[in-house]
Design a protein around this motif. Structure first.
Motif, PDB file in Angstrom:
ATOM      1  N   UNK A  76       0.796  -1.214   0.000  1.00  0.00           N
ATOM      2  CA  UNK A  76       0.000   0.000   0.000  1.00  0.00           C
ATOM      3  C   UNK A  76       0.830   1.267   0.000  1.00  0.00           C
ATOM      4  N   UNK A  77       2.037   1.205  -0.531  1.00  0.00           N
ATOM      5  CA  UNK A  77       2.935   2.358  -0.514  1.00  0.00           C
ATOM      6  C   UNK A  77       3.686   2.428  -1.847  1.00  0.00           C
ATOM      7  N   UNK A  78       3.099   3.052  -2.866  1.00  0.00           N
ATOM      8  CA  UNK A  78       3.720   3.059  -4.193  1.00  0.00           C
ATOM      9  C   UNK A  78       5.066   3.783  -4.219  1.00  0.00           C
ATOM     10  N   UNK A  79       5.958   3.273  -5.053  1.00  0.00           N
ATOM     11  CA  UNK A  79       7.206   3.976  -5.314  1.00  0.00           C
ATOM     12  C   UNK A  79       6.910   5.213  -6.158  1.00  0.00           C
ATOM     13  N   UNK A  80       7.585   6.328  -5.855  1.00  0.00           N
ATOM     14  CA  UNK A  80       7.344   7.556  -6.628  1.00  0.00           C
ATOM     15  C   UNK A  80       8.600   8.063  -7.328  1.00  0.00           C
ATOM     16  N   UNK A  81       9.788   7.720  -6.826  1.00  0.00           N
ATOM     17  CA  UNK A  81      11.023   8.089  -7.513  1.00  0.00           C
ATOM     18  C   UNK A  81      12.101   7.051  -7.237  1.00  0.00           C
ATOM     19  N   UNK A  82      13.097   7.040  -8.125  1.00  0.00           N
ATOM     20  CA  UNK A  82      14.301   6.238  -7.934  1.00  0.00           C
ATOM     21  C   UNK A  82      15.498   7.139  -8.187  1.00  0.00           C
ATOM     22  N   UNK A  83      16.352   7.274  -7.187  1.00  0.00           N
ATOM     23  CA  UNK A  83      17.562   8.082  -7.305  1.00  0.00           C
ATOM     24  C   UNK A  83      18.719   7.356  -6.648  1.00  0.00           C
ATOM     25  N   UNK A  84      19.767   7.068  -7.439  1.00  0.00           N
ATOM     26  CA  UNK A  84      20.981   6.464  -6.890  1.00  0.00           C
ATOM     27  C   UNK A  84      20.708   5.234  -6.024  1.00  0.00           C
ATOM     28  N   UNK A  85      19.937   4.315  -6.587  1.00  0.00           N
ATOM     29  CA  UNK A  85      19.639   3.059  -5.906  1.00  0.00           C
ATOM     30  C   UNK A  85      18.735   3.233  -4.686  1.00  0.00           C
ATOM     31  N   UNK A  86      18.131   4.389  -4.528  1.00  0.00           N
ATOM     32  CA  UNK A  86      17.210   4.616  -3.413  1.00  0.00           C
ATOM     33  C   UNK A  86      15.810   4.852  -3.948  1.00  0.00           C
ATOM     34  N   UNK A  87      14.865   4.069  -3.441  1.00  0.00           N
ATOM     35  CA  UNK A  87      13.458   4.199  -3.797  1.00  0.00           C
ATOM     36  C   UNK A  87      12.778   5.107  -2.773  1.00  0.00           C
ATOM     37  N   UNK A  88      12.056   6.100  -3.252  1.00  0.00           N
ATOM     38  CA  UNK A  88      11.249   6.951  -2.386  1.00  0.00           C
ATOM     39  C   UNK A  88       9.779   6.610  -2.619  1.00  0.00           C
ATOM     40  N   UNK A  89       9.003   6.525  -1.553  1.00  0.00           N
ATOM     41  CA  UNK A  89       7.611   6.083  -1.645  1.00  0.00           C
ATOM     42  C   UNK A  89       6.639   7.205  -1.296  1.00  0.00           C
ATOM     43  N   UNK A  90       5.369   6.934  -1.536  1.00  0.00           N
ATOM     44  CA  UNK A  90       4.321   7.914  -1.291  1.00  0.00           C
ATOM     45  C   UNK A  90       4.278   8.373   0.158  1.00  0.00           C
ATOM     46  N   UNK A  91       4.517   7.458   1.078  1.00  0.00           N
ATOM     47  CA  UNK A  91       4.427   7.804   2.497  1.00  0.00           C
ATOM     48  C   UNK A  91       5.713   8.413   3.049  1.00  0.00           C
ATOM     49  N   UNK A  92       6.722   8.554   2.198  1.00  0.00           N
ATOM     50  CA  UNK A  92       7.952   9.178   2.650  1.00  0.00           C
ATOM     51  C   UNK A  92       9.077   8.236   2.994  1.00  0.00           C
ATOM     52  N   UNK A  93       8.881   6.942   2.767  1.00  0.00           N
ATOM     53  CA  UNK A  93       9.970   6.002   3.018  1.00  0.00           C
ATOM     54  C   UNK A  93      11.098   6.198   2.007  1.00  0.00           C
ATOM     55  N   UNK A  94      12.305   5.890   2.426  1.00  0.00           N
ATOM     56  CA  UNK A  94      13.464   5.809   1.549  1.00  0.00           C
ATOM     57  C   UNK A  94      14.058   4.419   1.720  1.00  0.00           C
ATOM     58  N   UNK A  95      14.072   3.647   0.638  1.00  0.00           N
ATOM     59  CA  UNK A  95      14.508   2.260   0.692  1.00  0.00           C
ATOM     60  C   UNK A  95      15.649   2.049  -0.287  1.00  0.00           C
ATOM     61  N   UNK A  96      16.654   1.334   0.130  1.00  0.00           N
ATOM     62  CA  UNK A  96      17.781   1.047  -0.740  1.00  0.00           C
ATOM     63  C   UNK A  96      18.237  -0.392  -0.553  1.00  0.00           C
ATOM     64  N   UNK A  97      18.958  -0.903  -1.535  1.00  0.00           N
ATOM     65  CA  UNK A  97      19.477  -2.267  -1.480  1.00  0.00           C
ATOM     66  C   UNK A  97      20.592  -2.396  -2.497  1.00  0.00           C
ATOM     67  N   UNK A  98      21.351  -3.469  -2.393  1.00  0.00           N
ATOM     68  CA  UNK A  98      22.430  -3.717  -3.346  1.00  0.00           C
ATOM     69  C   UNK A  98      21.892  -3.982  -4.745  1.00  0.00           C
ATOM     70  N   UNK A  99      20.749  -4.686  -4.795  1.00  0.00           N
ATOM     71  CA  UNK A  99      20.126  -5.004  -6.079  1.00  0.00           C
ATOM     72  C   UNK A  99      18.656  -4.585  -6.037  1.00  0.00           C
ATOM     73  N   UNK A 100      18.223  -3.907  -7.090  1.00  0.00           N
ATOM     74  CA  UNK A 100      16.821  -3.501  -7.230  1.00  0.00           C
ATOM     75  C   UNK A 100      16.184  -4.271  -8.376  1.00  0.00           C
ATOM     76  N   UNK A 101      14.935  -4.684  -8.178  1.00  0.00           N
ATOM     77  CA  UNK A 101      14.171  -5.350  -9.237  1.00  0.00           C
ATOM     78  C   UNK A 101      12.891  -4.554  -9.458  1.00  0.00           C
TER      79      UNK A 101
END
Length: 378
Positions: A76-101
């Motif tokens: 229930x939290x769509x991704x809204x941007x991708x910058x430098x391997x970091x995903x930003x979501x609608x609720x304000x989360x910032x998620x990163x990982x070694x590999x993104x799919x």
């Protein structure tokens, strides 16, 4: 090592399961735009819409299996941007990982004009739930779109006992997927079951009164009355959130033959457009989502597997199951059976079998796959 999968879809879940099955024990996160756990989309236009399946039956895995995956699900939290391997979501989360799919799937196309009650698209479980409710309160339905989804919805609506008209620009239903001959047979099937066909018709506009749809206006001015309209005009890859990411996005996330879009970034499923023998290919079907997710998982783990599938899809309409392996071509011959009942057909190009189609003949169709040449790949 850590992996972040954007899309709690069939492709996303398969990627996660394959990683675990192959021994990956690192941090695994699955980010989903919807609140629902991963579910299967093909039944939405058939069993679920008809009411023979409830929501739980659409789930790809029971909760106990998902828990055993040892993955963090963020729903229930769509991704809204991708910058430098970091995903930003609608609720304000910032998620990163070694590999993104990236497995975000498709966004349905709609018709222009103001929103009207009674007009539906069908992509998500919530879409199907809303449409099912509307069908219980109506008598006449118009389905705009003559591809797989439109034909399946028309068949399901008719099985519910409602009047239904199928409108589309092609000469026959699903002609792009099946060719003219088999598309003609499918049109005859629909007509025999009571579906009104308006093939070769363009839609000019939706007609409404007091904010509610009352019909569909065709080019030329004819208005088809409707209590409910289902728009099934295809879909576009859900890539808007990748603007500014640096990834190449052209009718999907462009990848190499290993499904890699960039260093440590992969794509799988409907959203992926990958290199195959010098050309870019994108497939929209359930089988591809699974097979590509498995390939992505293998490549994350360093196996370096080029993705070279043989396309396959199926559709169930009324009492008929149609299966297509490979790809359609203009030259079609009946290889086994009776075209008026059940049969297997071969599609040929330059004398080679590039596609095999089965009409109510699943066992016989499998036996003919040995005839499929390498030209039957994408």
């Amino acid at each position: 090592m850590s992996v972040l999968i954007v899309g709690a879809s069939a492709a996303g879940l398969t990627t996660a399961e394959t990683l675990r099955r192959k021994g990956f024990r690192g941090r695994l996160t699955i980010l989903g735009a919807e609140f629902h756990p991963p579910y299967d989309r093909p039944p939405l236009s058939k069993q679920f819409l008809h009411g023979t399946w409830d929501e739980t039956r659409t789930h790809l895995r029971p909760s106990s299996i998902l828990q055993a995956l040892d993955a963090t699900f963020i729903l229930g939290d769509p991704a809204i941007t991708l910058n430098n391997h970091t995903i930003h979501t609608t609720t304000g989360r910032s998620l990163t990982a070694d590999h993104l799919v990236i497995a975000t799937g498709l966004t349905p196309r709609t018709l222009p004009g103001p929103p009207l009650q009674g007009v539906h698209i069908l992509r998500t479980l919530d879409d199907a739930t809303a449409l099912r409710k509307s069908l219980a309160e109506c008598r006449r339905v118009v389905v705009v779109g003559d591809g797989v989804l439109g034909a399946e919805v028309a068949a399901t609506v008719r099985r519910l006992g409602l009047g239904v008209t199928l409108v589309g620009p092609q000469a026959t239903p699903m002609e792009a997927q099946l060719g003219a001959v088999v598309g003609g047979l499918l049109g005859e099937l629909h007509s025999s079951e009571g579906v009104e066909l308006r093939m070769g018709s363009a839609v000019d506009a939706l007609v409404g009164v007091d904010g509610r749809v009352t019909g569909v206006q065709l080019a030329g001015g004819v208005v088809l009355p409707a209590d409910v309209v289902v728009v099934a005009l295809g879909a576009a890859p859900a890539t808007g959130w990748l603007e500014g990411s640096g990834l190449r996005v052209e009718d999907g996330v462009v990848c190499d033959e290993y499904c890699a879009a960039a260093d440590g970034v992969y794509a799988a499923g409907d959203v992926a457009r990958w290199s195959y023998e010098g050309k870019l290919v994108r497939l929209e079907n359930r089988t591809n989502a699974t097979e590509q997710g498995m390939c992505v998982a293998a490549n994350i783990l360093g196996e370096r597997q080029p993705y070279r599938p043989v396309p396959y899809f199926w559709t169930d309409q009324f009492s008929t199951r149609i299966q297509v392996h490979g790809r359609p071509a203009a030259d079609l011959t009946i290889a086994e059976g009776n075209i008026n009942e059940r049969f297997v057909a071969h599609y040929r190009e330059a004398g080679r079998v590039v596609g095999v189609l089965g009409w109510n003949a699943p066992k016989q169709t499998r036996a003919h796959l040995r005839n499929l040449s390498g030209e039957g790949t994408v």
